[in-house]
Design a protein around this motif. Structure first.
Motif, mmCIF file in Angstrom:
data_model
loop_
_atom_site.group_PDB
_atom_site.id
_atom_site.type_symbol
_atom_site.label_atom_id
_atom_site.label_comp_id
_atom_site.label_asym_id
_atom_site.label_seq_id
_atom_site.Cartn_x
_atom_site.Cartn_y
_atom_site.Cartn_z
ATOM 1 N N ASP A 66 1.110 -0.766 0.108
ATOM 2 C CA ASP A 66 0.170 -0.127 -0.257
ATOM 3 C C ASP A 66 1.269 1.080 -0.048
ATOM 4 O O ASP A 66 0.463 2.744 -0.461
ATOM 5 N N VAL A 67 2.089 1.072 1.002
ATOM 6 C CA VAL A 67 2.862 2.538 0.395
ATOM 7 C C VAL A 67 3.202 2.552 -0.563
ATOM 8 O O VAL A 67 3.165 3.871 -1.369
ATOM 9 N N GLN A 68 3.637 1.557 -1.302
ATOM 10 C CA GLN A 68 4.476 1.373 -3.203
ATOM 11 C C GLN A 68 3.158 2.589 -3.955
ATOM 12 O O GLN A 68 3.045 3.078 -4.576
ATOM 13 N N ILE A 69 1.730 2.312 -3.609
ATOM 14 C CA ILE A 69 0.728 3.103 -4.441
ATOM 15 C C ILE A 69 0.545 4.468 -3.942
ATOM 16 O O ILE A 69 0.487 4.914 -4.972
ATOM 17 N N VAL A 70 0.456 4.582 -2.132
ATOM 18 C CA VAL A 70 0.234 5.277 -2.219
ATOM 19 C C VAL A 70 1.525 6.563 -2.811
ATOM 20 O O VAL A 70 1.330 7.932 -2.930
ATOM 21 N N CYS A 71 2.725 6.256 -2.674
ATOM 22 C CA CYS A 71 4.052 7.819 -2.902
ATOM 23 C C CYS A 71 3.815 7.614 -5.024
ATOM 24 O O CYS A 71 4.226 8.531 -4.896
ATOM 25 N N ASP A 72 3.890 6.362 -5.231
ATOM 26 C CA ASP A 72 3.494 6.407 -6.712
ATOM 27 C C ASP A 72 2.684 7.313 -6.916
ATOM 28 O O ASP A 72 1.963 8.353 -8.203
ATOM 29 N N LEU A 73 1.193 7.737 -6.023
ATOM 30 C CA LEU A 73 -0.416 8.611 -6.719
ATOM 31 C C LEU A 73 0.378 10.621 -6.179
ATOM 32 O O LEU A 73 0.155 10.800 -7.473
ATOM 33 N N GLY A 74 0.979 10.317 -5.460
ATOM 34 C CA GLY A 74 2.052 11.051 -5.074
ATOM 35 C C GLY A 74 2.497 11.617 -5.424
ATOM 36 O O GLY A 74 2.845 13.249 -5.726
ATOM 37 N N ASP A 75 3.115 10.998 -5.985
ATOM 38 C CA ASP A 75 3.909 11.445 -7.234
ATOM 39 C C ASP A 75 3.284 12.512 -8.280
ATOM 40 O O ASP A 75 3.574 13.641 -9.050
ATOM 41 N N PHE A 76 2.406 12.057 -8.572
ATOM 42 C CA PHE A 76 1.485 13.091 -9.717
ATOM 43 C C PHE A 76 -0.021 14.018 -9.323
ATOM 44 O O PHE A 76 -0.500 14.213 -10.372
ATOM 45 N N ASP A 77 -0.913 12.900 -8.331
ATOM 46 C CA ASP A 77 -2.205 13.114 -8.183
ATOM 47 C C ASP A 77 -1.877 12.816 -6.238
ATOM 48 O O ASP A 77 -2.465 12.004 -5.563
ATOM 49 N N PRO A 78 -1.591 14.359 -5.345
ATOM 50 C CA PRO A 78 -1.426 14.252 -4.551
ATOM 51 C C PRO A 78 -2.656 14.121 -3.759
ATOM 52 O O PRO A 78 -3.139 13.194 -2.751
ATOM 53 N N ALA A 79 -3.554 14.821 -4.246
ATOM 54 C CA ALA A 79 -5.776 14.428 -3.829
ATOM 55 C C ALA A 79 -5.776 12.846 -3.694
ATOM 56 O O ALA A 79 -6.436 11.966 -3.058
ATOM 57 N N ALA A 80 -5.042 12.283 -4.811
ATOM 58 C CA ALA A 80 -5.434 10.565 -4.870
ATOM 59 C C ALA A 80 -5.142 9.764 -3.542
ATOM 60 O O ALA A 80 -5.068 8.728 -3.097
ATOM 61 N N ALA A 81 -3.699 9.500 -3.561
ATOM 62 C CA ALA A 81 -3.314 9.431 -2.425
ATOM 63 C C ALA A 81 -3.493 10.270 -0.797
ATOM 64 O O ALA A 81 -3.368 9.209 0.226
ATOM 65 N N ALA A 82 -3.733 11.282 -0.926
ATOM 66 C CA ALA A 82 -4.274 11.065 0.152
ATOM 67 C C ALA A 82 -6.152 10.298 0.400
ATOM 68 O O ALA A 82 -6.190 10.103 1.650
ATOM 69 N N GLN A 83 -6.372 9.969 -0.395
ATOM 70 C CA GLN A 83 -7.755 9.276 -0.203
ATOM 71 C C GLN A 83 -7.449 8.208 -0.169
ATOM 72 O O GLN A 83 -7.974 7.339 0.595
ATOM 73 N N ALA A 84 -6.225 7.480 -0.354
ATOM 74 C CA ALA A 84 -5.079 6.564 -0.711
ATOM 75 C C ALA A 84 -5.688 6.087 0.805
ATOM 76 O O ALA A 84 -6.275 5.130 1.421
ATOM 77 N N VAL A 85 -4.534 7.021 1.538
ATOM 78 C CA VAL A 85 -4.103 7.138 3.035
ATOM 79 C C VAL A 85 -5.733 6.925 4.252
ATOM 80 O O VAL A 85 -6.280 6.056 4.896
ATOM 81 N N ARG A 86 -6.653 7.379 3.364
ATOM 82 C CA ARG A 86 -8.208 7.630 4.462
ATOM 83 C C ARG A 86 -8.824 6.482 4.298
ATOM 84 O O ARG A 86 -8.994 5.929 5.600
ATOM 85 N N ALA A 87 -8.327 5.938 3.249
ATOM 86 C CA ALA A 87 -9.565 4.182 2.356
ATOM 87 C C ALA A 87 -8.483 3.101 3.224
ATOM 88 O O ALA A 87 -9.424 2.547 3.903
ATOM 89 N N TYR A 88 -7.557 3.803 3.632
ATOM 90 C CA TYR A 88 -6.364 2.856 4.582
ATOM 91 C C TYR A 88 -7.152 2.208 5.675
ATOM 92 O O TYR A 88 -7.072 1.454 6.352
ATOM 93 N N TRP A 89 -7.262 4.153 6.319
ATOM 94 C CA TRP A 89 -7.523 3.784 7.339
ATOM 95 C C TRP A 89 -8.529 3.805 8.193
ATOM 96 O O TRP A 89 -8.470 3.195 9.012
ATOM 97 N N ALA A 90 -9.381 3.697 7.206
ATOM 98 C CA ALA A 90 -10.946 3.191 6.831
ATOM 99 C C ALA A 90 -10.407 2.206 7.623
ATOM 100 O O ALA A 90 -11.742 1.274 8.150
#
Length: 358
Positions: A66-90
């Motif tokens: 999941d870290v890999q996914i969030v970091c890759d998203l953060g490179d081009f879409d920080p909003a999507a990366a933030a949503q992925a973090v929220r989804a993980y914590w949910a």
């Protein structure tokens, strides 16, 4: 571009050199260059932010995939990366809720064992159970079962139409071979036995048949109820005039609700609302049941039901029936009648169980 040694980069990112070497091997944080002779790793300053993000994500316990996914998203879409973090914590909160409740219960139980308890009011269960084919389906793959000790519902699907009965029979076998005087203080043994029964039912199902069943069941121990739950059959509690959901659906849409990408209202009409994440289907990885313990109070009323009821009858109508119809048999009959009035598009399984003083 300024290059940092692995030691300097470790200090800047709050990651150890050992962790950096591991993340390099995984392709998560490869160095900008590696000295061909010494093998020393060098990193660009531009990599520090990604490395710090990795460190924080690992600090909250996020798996490396999941870290890999969030970091890759953060490179081009920080909003999507933030949503992925929220989804993980949910997902973390949903997965740990059951263990939290069990931990509190066991702590209370150990506290009670350390002191002499006053005499308690004797409680018992009165109950009613019924299944109905509904008005559309040609067969009935739901099952319902209730005794003074065990009550359960299961919703089968696919070609192996007896899957729901296999699940119920596994619990009935446990009931028949376990003394009724199960000590209430051995709650852990009870939950382990229920989990074993569920796993036996899962083993009896053929994973190649593309079929399976949900299961929600409760066992009465004399002062508390043990719950085993998998899938999207539900258990609800009427206490003090209010209805509480005491199970959490293992479905795609419920996960979307947990992650904040779908509202509960949208989930009710979502085309994939019946798509299960967990069920008894012969596969070990999907047969993870929730196990919980509930302290019982006189005048509690429990409802166990399949989606043939809750998907078509409003929560307000369910609460009205549970609160106003005295006898469990009459309550079950009225709830199924409401499902019929709503078109009866699916099989219906329903159990109503009351905790009463004796």
């Amino acid at each position: 571009m300024v290059r940092l040694t692995i030691g300097a980069f470790a200090r800047a990112s709050r990651l150890s050199a050992k962790a950096l070497r591991h993340y390099d091997e995984l392709g998560l944080l490869p160095p900008a260059s590696v000295d061909a002779y010494s093998g020393y790793r060098y990193y660009d300053e531009s990599q520090v932010e990604r490395a710090r993000l990795v460190a924080w994500l690992r600090r909250i316990g996020m798996p490396l995939a999941d870290v890999q996914i969030v970091c890759d998203l953060g490179d081009f879409d920080p909003a999507a990366a933030a949503q992925a973090v929220r989804a993980y914590w949910a997902r973390v909160e949903a997965d740990t809720a059951t263990r939290r409740d069990l931990a509190f219960f066991l702590a209370d139980q150990l506290t009670q064992l350390s002191r002499e308890e006053p005499a308690m009011t004797q409680l018992a269960i009165r109950y009613a159970a019924k299944t109905d084919r509904g008005l559309v389906r040609e067969t009935n793959q739901d099952a319902a079962y209730a005794t003074s000790r065990l009550f359960a519902v299961a919703d089968g699907y696919g070609g192996q139409g007896a899957a729901s009965l296999i699940a119920i029979d596994a619990l009935r076998e446990w009931e028949a071979t376990t003394p009724a005087e199960q000590p209430s203080t051995r709650a852990g043994d009870l939950l382990n036995a229920l989990e074993d029964a569920v796993l036996r039912a899962n083993t009896a199902l053929d994973e190649s048949a593309d079929s399976g069943t949900t299961l929600t069941a409760m066992v009465w121990t004399g002062s508390r109820l043990a719950l085993v739950h998998i899938g999207d059959t539900r258990a609800q509690l009427l206490r003090g005039g209010e209805v509480f959901h005491i199970t959490h659906d293992h479905t795609v849409v419920q996960r979307m609700v947990d992650e904040g990408t779908l509202t509960p209202e949208e989930a009710d009409s979502h085309p994939q609302r019946a798509l299960l994440l967990r069920a008894l289907d012969g596969r070990e990885e999907s047969a993870r049941a929730d196990l919980r313990l509930h302290e019982a109070l006189a005048r509690d009323r429990y409802l166990l039901c399949s989606d043939g009821l809750f998907a078509v009858v409003s929560e307000r109508d369910v609460q009205r029936v549970l609160a106003s119809v005295d006898e469990p048999e009459a309550a079950v009959t009225e709830l199924i009648a409401l499902a019929h009035r709503a078109g009866g598009p699916d099989n219906i399984a329903c159990v109503v169980a009351d905790v009463v003083s004796v």
